[in-house]
Enzyme design. Structure first.
Site, PDB file in Angstrom:
ATOM      1  N   ASP A  16     -40.101  17.492   8.145  1.00  0.00           N
ATOM      2  CA  ASP A  16     -39.623  18.716   7.100  1.00  0.00           C
ATOM      3  C   ASP A  16     -39.401  20.244   7.612  1.00  0.00           C
ATOM      4  O   ASP A  16     -39.759  21.004   6.915  1.00  0.00           O
ATOM      5  CB  ASP A  16     -40.326  18.613   5.851  1.00  0.00           C
ATOM      6  CG  ASP A  16     -40.397  17.229   5.288  1.00  0.00           C
ATOM      7  OD1 ASP A  16     -39.586  16.396   5.829  1.00  0.00           O
ATOM      8  OD2 ASP A  16     -40.819  16.961   4.058  1.00  0.00           O
ATOM      9  N   ASP A  58     -36.382  16.533   3.854  1.00  0.00           N
ATOM     10  CA  ASP A  58     -36.089  16.089   2.526  1.00  0.00           C
ATOM     11  C   ASP A  58     -34.623  16.350   2.341  1.00  0.00           C
ATOM     12  O   ASP A  58     -34.068  17.258   2.862  1.00  0.00           O
ATOM     13  CB  ASP A  58     -36.639  17.325   1.352  1.00  0.00           C
ATOM     14  CG  ASP A  58     -38.314  17.174   1.027  1.00  0.00           C
ATOM     15  OD1 ASP A  58     -38.692  16.041   1.425  1.00  0.00           O
ATOM     16  OD2 ASP A  58     -38.600  17.762   0.257  1.00  0.00           O
ATOM     17  N   HIS A  60     -32.555  16.028  -0.996  1.00  0.00           N
ATOM     18  CA  HIS A  60     -32.426  15.624  -2.365  1.00  0.00           C
ATOM     19  C   HIS A  60     -31.215  15.702  -2.942  1.00  0.00           C
ATOM     20  O   HIS A  60     -30.371  16.437  -2.438  1.00  0.00           O
ATOM     21  CB  HIS A  60     -33.310  16.636  -2.885  1.00  0.00           C
ATOM     22  CG  HIS A  60     -34.764  16.637  -2.767  1.00  0.00           C
ATOM     23  ND1 HIS A  60     -35.521  15.398  -2.430  1.00  0.00           N
ATOM     24  CD2 HIS A  60     -35.809  17.517  -2.226  1.00  0.00           C
ATOM     25  CE1 HIS A  60     -36.879  15.627  -2.034  1.00  0.00           C
ATOM     26  NE2 HIS A  60     -36.885  16.885  -2.270  1.00  0.00           N
ATOM     27  N   SER A  66     -38.258  16.203  -8.899  1.00  0.00           N
ATOM     28  CA  SER A  66     -39.256  17.146  -8.300  1.00  0.00           C
ATOM     29  C   SER A  66     -38.791  18.572  -8.616  1.00  0.00           C
ATOM     30  O   SER A  66     -39.729  19.472  -8.689  1.00  0.00           O
ATOM     31  CB  SER A  66     -39.294  17.157  -6.974  1.00  0.00           C
ATOM     32  OG  SER A  66     -38.466  17.707  -6.163  1.00  0.00           O
ATOM     33  N   HIS A  77     -34.695  22.628  -4.043  1.00  0.00           N
ATOM     34  CA  HIS A  77     -34.806  22.923  -2.597  1.00  0.00           C
ATOM     35  C   HIS A  77     -34.359  21.835  -1.662  1.00  0.00           C
ATOM     36  O   HIS A  77     -34.280  20.565  -2.365  1.00  0.00           O
ATOM     37  CB  HIS A  77     -36.560  23.097  -2.176  1.00  0.00           C
ATOM     38  CG  HIS A  77     -37.068  21.844  -2.228  1.00  0.00           C
ATOM     39  ND1 HIS A  77     -37.817  21.356  -3.574  1.00  0.00           N
ATOM     40  CD2 HIS A  77     -37.626  20.979  -1.549  1.00  0.00           C
ATOM     41  CE1 HIS A  77     -38.521  20.338  -3.663  1.00  0.00           C
ATOM     42  NE2 HIS A  77     -38.361  19.833  -2.370  1.00  0.00           N
ATOM     43  N   LYS A 102     -35.410  11.503   3.505  1.00  0.00           N
ATOM     44  CA  LYS A 102     -36.435  11.106   2.463  1.00  0.00           C
ATOM     45  C   LYS A 102     -36.212  11.812   1.181  1.00  0.00           C
ATOM     46  O   LYS A 102     -35.619  13.105   1.061  1.00  0.00           O
ATOM     47  CB  LYS A 102     -37.704  11.147   2.964  1.00  0.00           C
ATOM     48  CG  LYS A 102     -38.457  12.776   2.998  1.00  0.00           C
ATOM     49  CD  LYS A 102     -39.814  12.736   3.702  1.00  0.00           C
ATOM     50  CE  LYS A 102     -40.291  13.937   3.776  1.00  0.00           C
ATOM     51  NZ  LYS A 102     -40.604  14.910   2.504  1.00  0.00           N
ATOM     52  N   GLU A 109     -39.908  10.871  -6.488  1.00  0.00           N
ATOM     53  CA  GLU A 109     -40.415  11.876  -5.472  1.00  0.00           C
ATOM     54  C   GLU A 109     -41.041  11.006  -4.270  1.00  0.00           C
ATOM     55  O   GLU A 109     -41.261   9.946  -4.235  1.00  0.00           O
ATOM     56  CB  GLU A 109     -41.632  12.543  -6.186  1.00  0.00           C
ATOM     57  CG  GLU A 109     -42.413  13.699  -5.413  1.00  0.00           C
ATOM     58  CD  GLU A 109     -41.375  14.769  -5.114  1.00  0.00           C
ATOM     59  OE1 GLU A 109     -40.788  14.614  -3.865  1.00  0.00           O
ATOM     60  OE2 GLU A 109     -41.221  15.790  -5.633  1.00  0.00           O
ATOM     61  N   ALA A 137     -45.259  20.308   4.750  1.00  0.00           N
ATOM     62  CA  ALA A 137     -46.346  21.241   4.611  1.00  0.00           C
ATOM     63  C   ALA A 137     -47.630  20.550   4.741  1.00  0.00           C
ATOM     64  O   ALA A 137     -47.661  19.325   4.266  1.00  0.00           O
ATOM     65  CB  ALA A 137     -46.522  22.107   3.327  1.00  0.00           C
ATOM     66  N   CYS A 141     -46.293  17.112   2.495  1.00  0.00           N
ATOM     67  CA  CYS A 141     -45.460  16.025   3.058  1.00  0.00           C
ATOM     68  C   CYS A 141     -46.188  15.500   4.485  1.00  0.00           C
ATOM     69  O   CYS A 141     -46.176  14.363   5.011  1.00  0.00           O
ATOM     70  CB  CYS A 141     -44.182  16.667   3.516  1.00  0.00           C
ATOM     71  SG  CYS A 141     -43.170  16.368   1.976  1.00  0.00           S
TER      72      CYS A 141
END
Length: 192
Positions: A16, A58, A60, A66, A77, A102, A109, A137, A141
Site C-alpha cells: 500500500d 487499497d 476501495h 471503512s 481514501h 484489496k 474491511e 502502514a 496493513c
C-alpha cells in the site's frame, strides 16, 4: 540496511505505498514517503536476483465500510481509479510486478494483502520460500499482511523495518505491531 543477496525463490511484498497514505494524502502516514527510496533499493535487488515483486493497494469502492461516511474509522481514501489510489509516483515498480487489489468489497474491511485475494496461491505456485515485506502502514496493513503470510501462507517472513512507517493512532501502536509480528515468527531486518 542494504538488501541482502536475494534468491529467485524470494519474493518482495510492497504494501500500500499509495498517494493517499503519503504526506498530502487523505490518510497520510507520518513520514510515509520515506519508505520509497528504501523500497526502490529492494526492488533493484529483487530484479537482480530474479525474485518476484508483489505490490498490494487499497482499491476501495466509494461507499467502503471503512470510511467515516459509512460509519467506519477512516476518512475516504484510496478510492479505485482516483489519484489518491495510485502508487507513489517515485516507487519504481517493475512492469513484471504483480498488483494485488484489496478492500474491493464495499461491505468488508481488508487490511491484509492476503484477505480476499489469491496472493497465497500465487506465492506457492511461484515456489516462493521467503517473503520480504515493507510498506504502509506498519501497525495496520503491514502487520495484517505479515501475520497472514505466516498463518495462511506459512512462509518465513522478514519485515524490512526501514521500509515501513506506523500511523500511531494510539501511542505505541507501532511497537505493539512489531511485538505481534515477532510473536508470530516474523524476523525484522536487524535480526535477519
Amino acid at each position: 540496511m542494504n538488501p541482502p543477496e536475494l534468491r529467485p525463490t524470494d519474493a518482495l511484498l510492497i504494501v500500500d505505498v499509495q498517494r493517499d497514505f503519503c504526506p498530502g494524502g487523505a490518510l497520510a502516514v507520518p513520514d510515509g514517503d520515506a519508505v520509497v527510496p528504501v523500497l526502490n533499493q529492494w526492488i533493484d535487488a529483487a530484479r537482480d536476483a530474479g525474485a518476484a515483486v508483489f505490490a498490494s493497494r487499497d482499491w476501495h469502492p466509494p461507499d467502503h465500510v471503512s470510511f467515516q461516511e459509512q460509519g467506519g474509522p477512516w476518512p475516504s481514501h484510496c478510492v479505485a481509479e482516483t489519484p489518491g489510489a495510485r502508487f507513489h509516483p517515485d516507487l519504481a515498480l517493475p512492469v513484471s510486478a504483480t498488483i494485488i487489489d484489496k478492500g474491493t468489497d464495499a461491505g468488508h474491511e481488508a487490511y491484509s494483502a492476503f484477505e480476499g485475494t489469491d496472493l497465497a496461491a500465487w506465492l506457492h505456485a511461484a515456489g516462493i520460500e521467503r517473503l520480504w515485506v515493507g510498506g504502509l502502514a506498519l501497525d495496520y496493513c503491514v502487520r495484517a499482511s505479515v501475520l497472514d503470510a505466516r498463518r495462511i501462507a506459512g512462509l518465513p517472513v522478514h519485515l524490512i523495518l526501514s521500509a515501513t512507517r506506523a500511523v500511531e493512532v494510539q501511542p505505541g501502536d507501532g511497537s505493539r505491531a512489531l511485538d505481534d509480528m515477532r510473536s508470530a515468527g516474523a524476523v525484522t531486518e536487524a535480526e535477519s
